[in-house]
Design a protein around this motif. Structure first.
Motif, PDB file in Angstrom:
ATOM      1  N   SER A  31     -71.691   4.591  16.040  1.00 26.12           N
ATOM      2  CA  SER A  31     -71.357   3.226  15.677  1.00 26.12           C
ATOM      3  C   SER A  31     -71.756   2.280  16.799  1.00 26.12           C
ATOM      4  O   SER A  31     -72.467   2.660  17.732  1.00 26.12           O
ATOM      5  N   ASN A  32     -71.260   1.038  16.721  1.00 26.53           N
ATOM      6  CA  ASN A  32     -71.537   0.077  17.776  1.00 26.53           C
ATOM      7  C   ASN A  32     -70.614   0.239  18.975  1.00 26.53           C
ATOM      8  O   ASN A  32     -70.691  -0.522  19.930  1.00 26.53           O
ATOM      9  N   THR A  33     -69.736   1.238  18.927  1.00 26.35           N
ATOM     10  CA  THR A  33     -68.923   1.563  20.095  1.00 26.35           C
ATOM     11  C   THR A  33     -69.666   2.582  20.952  1.00 26.35           C
ATOM     12  O   THR A  33     -70.743   3.062  20.589  1.00 26.35           O
TER      13      THR A  33
ATOM     14  N   ARG B 276     -59.385  -0.190  16.203  1.00 28.03           N
ATOM     15  CA  ARG B 276     -60.472  -1.145  16.040  1.00 28.03           C
ATOM     16  C   ARG B 276     -61.465  -0.695  14.970  1.00 28.03           C
ATOM     17  O   ARG B 276     -61.790   0.481  14.847  1.00 28.03           O
ATOM     18  N   CYS B 277     -61.931  -1.673  14.233  1.00 25.66           N
ATOM     19  CA  CYS B 277     -62.985  -1.410  13.262  1.00 25.66           C
ATOM     20  C   CYS B 277     -64.312  -1.275  14.000  1.00 25.66           C
ATOM     21  O   CYS B 277     -64.446  -1.663  15.158  1.00 25.66           O
ATOM     22  N   ALA B 278     -65.299  -0.711  13.313  1.00 20.63           N
ATOM     23  CA  ALA B 278     -66.604  -0.513  13.943  1.00 20.63           C
ATOM     24  C   ALA B 278     -67.678  -0.571  12.881  1.00 20.63           C
ATOM     25  O   ALA B 278     -67.435  -0.359  11.689  1.00 20.63           O
TER      26      ALA B 278
ATOM     27  N   LYS C 201     -73.226  17.806  -0.802  1.00 16.93           N
ATOM     28  CA  LYS C 201     -72.184  16.941  -0.266  1.00 16.93           C
ATOM     29  C   LYS C 201     -72.809  15.618   0.180  1.00 16.93           C
ATOM     30  O   LYS C 201     -73.977  15.572   0.565  1.00 16.93           O
ATOM     31  N   ILE C 202     -71.981  14.569   0.145  1.00 22.33           N
ATOM     32  CA  ILE C 202     -72.422  13.276   0.637  1.00 22.33           C
ATOM     33  C   ILE C 202     -71.300  12.659   1.462  1.00 22.33           C
ATOM     34  O   ILE C 202     -70.131  12.706   1.067  1.00 22.33           O
ATOM     35  N   ALA C 203     -71.662  12.130   2.631  1.00 20.23           N
ATOM     36  CA  ALA C 203     -70.707  11.458   3.510  1.00 20.23           C
ATOM     37  C   ALA C 203     -70.902   9.956   3.395  1.00 20.23           C
ATOM     38  O   ALA C 203     -72.030   9.475   3.259  1.00 20.23           O
ATOM     39  N   THR C 204     -69.795   9.222   3.459  1.00 17.19           N
ATOM     40  CA  THR C 204     -69.850   7.774   3.292  1.00 17.19           C
ATOM     41  C   THR C 204     -68.969   7.081   4.329  1.00 17.19           C
ATOM     42  O   THR C 204     -67.979   7.641   4.794  1.00 17.19           O
ATOM     43  N   ALA C 205     -69.340   5.861   4.676  1.00 19.54           N
ATOM     44  CA  ALA C 205     -68.523   5.005   5.533  1.00 19.54           C
ATOM     45  C   ALA C 205     -68.670   3.576   5.040  1.00 19.54           C
ATOM     46  O   ALA C 205     -69.727   3.183   4.540  1.00 19.54           O
ATOM     47  N   SER C 206     -67.619   2.790   5.178  1.00 20.76           N
ATOM     48  CA  SER C 206     -67.651   1.409   4.724  1.00 20.76           C
ATOM     49  C   SER C 206     -67.873   0.466   5.896  1.00 20.76           C
ATOM     50  O   SER C 206     -67.961   0.885   7.053  1.00 20.76           O
ATOM     51  N   GLU C 207     -67.947  -0.815   5.597  1.00 23.27           N
ATOM     52  CA  GLU C 207     -68.144  -1.807   6.643  1.00 23.27           C
ATOM     53  C   GLU C 207     -66.965  -1.855   7.607  1.00 23.27           C
ATOM     54  O   GLU C 207     -67.116  -2.276   8.757  1.00 23.27           O
TER      55      GLU C 207
END
Length: 474
Positions: A278-280, A258-260, A227-233
């Motif tokens: 994340s940055n939160t 809110r985006c992060a 499996k592979i997990a992904t996140a976008s900008e």
């Protein structure tokens, strides 16, 4: 993800001692996506990282690197303290004594060292700045901005070069730790969230997964490489795909409003949980329920109002727009960790310490945070312990006997390719990679023996009676 230009600005302000001629290369070398550099920190921590099985931590600082063992809650054992040179990438191979190191002053040079024997096994120079290094027991991968070099880790020969990759200024890539599914993942586009999967064992492309509409910010394999997990900008949705056929297995929502900037994705060793930091100030813990085939909802008269509502929602799903239906089906966080900071680069993991699952967060403020995780009920994860990993006077740090690897001459960050090659005269080369001479006092046979010993897989189903994590409870 921050742009390269903005990243250069904050990194140089944190370092403060770098000449303007090499700032751009150093900004990439910090490896903002994978290594967790904190743009706002001034404590001298360049990178924080786990080894492949989350049993130890590597910390790269302006004076060297340190390795810490994660086998206790109250005391964190320091197993190595190398104080030779500034280090921005340090990758340890599982629990072996083999480490791959890149220094800030020599951003094109990779050194493979045996830290317990105080020896440098080999070194290689590359045509451009090294942005990331990934290891497993079969392969060592070096990521440059527009190319990847795949080495056989047992003898460090370059087996394959992936050239002309889409611009990847943060060195985003992932290497599966599995011996059976030895896959490499990297961005297939710098404008869309495409994931390119490459079979690093058989040296052939496997598949391309269109994961997101926006460029990728984070990728991670599970332990088995299936499996592979992904996140976008954008950072609001995290997806999990099957590596075998590229099918989507899970879609998880990190936030609604809110985006992060996603700093880190990490599967638990059993692949039942997925962490995202994340940055939160919040680390999200998702529970990956087994995907089941949808079943028709049968409602009889005895179900009353609740049965009617369930049927109405199910029936209306086919009439709703696809984005709305997808949002309703997205998984929510099973548990959360509230950090005492936000905006500081960090990496996270779930690992078993003293027979209990823990959420471990290491940040570039130089601190390690340990949280308890209730795998049945979820909810808020309470802080159990906090340890200082960088600097002096830290609580809970137990120093162990350690030594650093010898340091050879450094190549300036702005050096030309020909200058780097001249500095390594006498070694072989392959597609722009320049191999340095065998370190003094070590024969080629000695080097191969060290590499082979470090890459041996531990025997399966064997109890380690000196390890509290594996000793069966009475």
């Amino acid at each position: 993800m921050q742009s390269l230009a903005s990243s250069v600005g904050v990194v140089t302000s944190g370092v403060g001692v770098v000449t303007s001629g090499v700032r751009a290369g150093i900004a990439g070398l910090m490896n903002l996506a994978a290594q967790g550099v904190d743009p706002s920190s001034g404590g001298g921590v360049f990178s924080v990282n786990f080894n492949q099985d989350f049993s130890s931590i590597g910390v790269g600082t302006k004076v060297g690197y340190k390795l810490f063992s994660l086998n206790s809650l109250d005391k964190i054992e320091q197993i190595c303290d190398n104080a030779n040179e500034d280090t921005c990438i340090v990758e340890r191979l599982f629990s072996s004594s083999l480490v791959a190191v890149v220094s800030l002053s020599s951003p094109r040079k990779l050194k493979v060292c045996h830290f317990k024997k105080n020896s440098e096994i080999c070194n290689y120079s590359y045509p451009n700045t090294i942005l990331a290094v990934k290891l497993n027991r079969a392969r060592l991968v070096v990521c440059l901005e527009e190319s990847l070099y795949i080495h056989n880790i047992r003898d460090m020969k370059v087996l394959h070069t992936i050239r002309d990759t889409p611009p990847n200024p943060t060195g985003l890539c992932a290497l599966s730790i599995s011996n059976d599914n030895c896959y490499l993942a990297y961005p297939g586009s710098n404008t869309m969230g495409q994931v390119q999967i490459f079979d690093a064992l058989n040296l052939q492309a496997k598949t391309m997964i269109p994961a997101h509409d926006n460029p990728l910010a984070a990728i991670a394999f599970n332990a088995s490489g299936t499996k592979i997990a992904t996140a976008s900008e954008k950072g609001t949705v995290i997806r999990v795909f099957s590596v075998d056929d590229g099918s989507r297995l899970h879609e998880l929502r990190r936030g609604m409003k809110r985006c992060a900037t996603i700093f880190s994705l990490s599967f638990s060793p059993d692949s039942l949980f997925l962490l995202a930091s994340s940055n939160t100030e919040t680390v999200h813990v998702f529970k990956l329920e087994e995907v089941k085939e949808p079943q028709r909802v049968v409602v009889d008269e005895q179900q009353g109002l609740m049965g009617w509502m369930s049927k109405a929602v199910t029936a209306s799903a086919s009439y709703l727009p696809t984005p709305v239906t997808d949002m309703l089906s997205q998984g929510r966080a099973f548990a959360t960790v509230t950090l005492p900071f936000q905006g500081i680069r960090n990496v996270c993991a779930i690992t078993v310490i003293q027979r209990q699952p823990r959420v471990v967060v290491v940040a570039t403020d130089g601190y390690l945070y340990l949280y308890n995780l209730n795998t049945v009920e979820g909810g808020d994860c309470p802080l159990h312990k906090q340890h200082r990993l960088e600097g002096t006077g830290g609580d809970g740090i137990v120093a162990a006997e350690s030594s650093g690897a010898p340091v050879g001459p450094a190549y300036p960050g702005g050096a030309k390719k020909s200058e780097a090659a001249a500095g390594c005269s006498g070694g072989g080369s392959y597609a722009g990679v320049v191999r340095g001479p065998t370190p003094p006092g070590m024969t080629e046979s000695d080097k191969m023996s060290e590499m082979a010993a470090a890459c041996e897989s531990p025997p399966k189903n064997v109890l380690k009676f000196d390890d509290d994590n594996e000793f069966p409870p009475v």
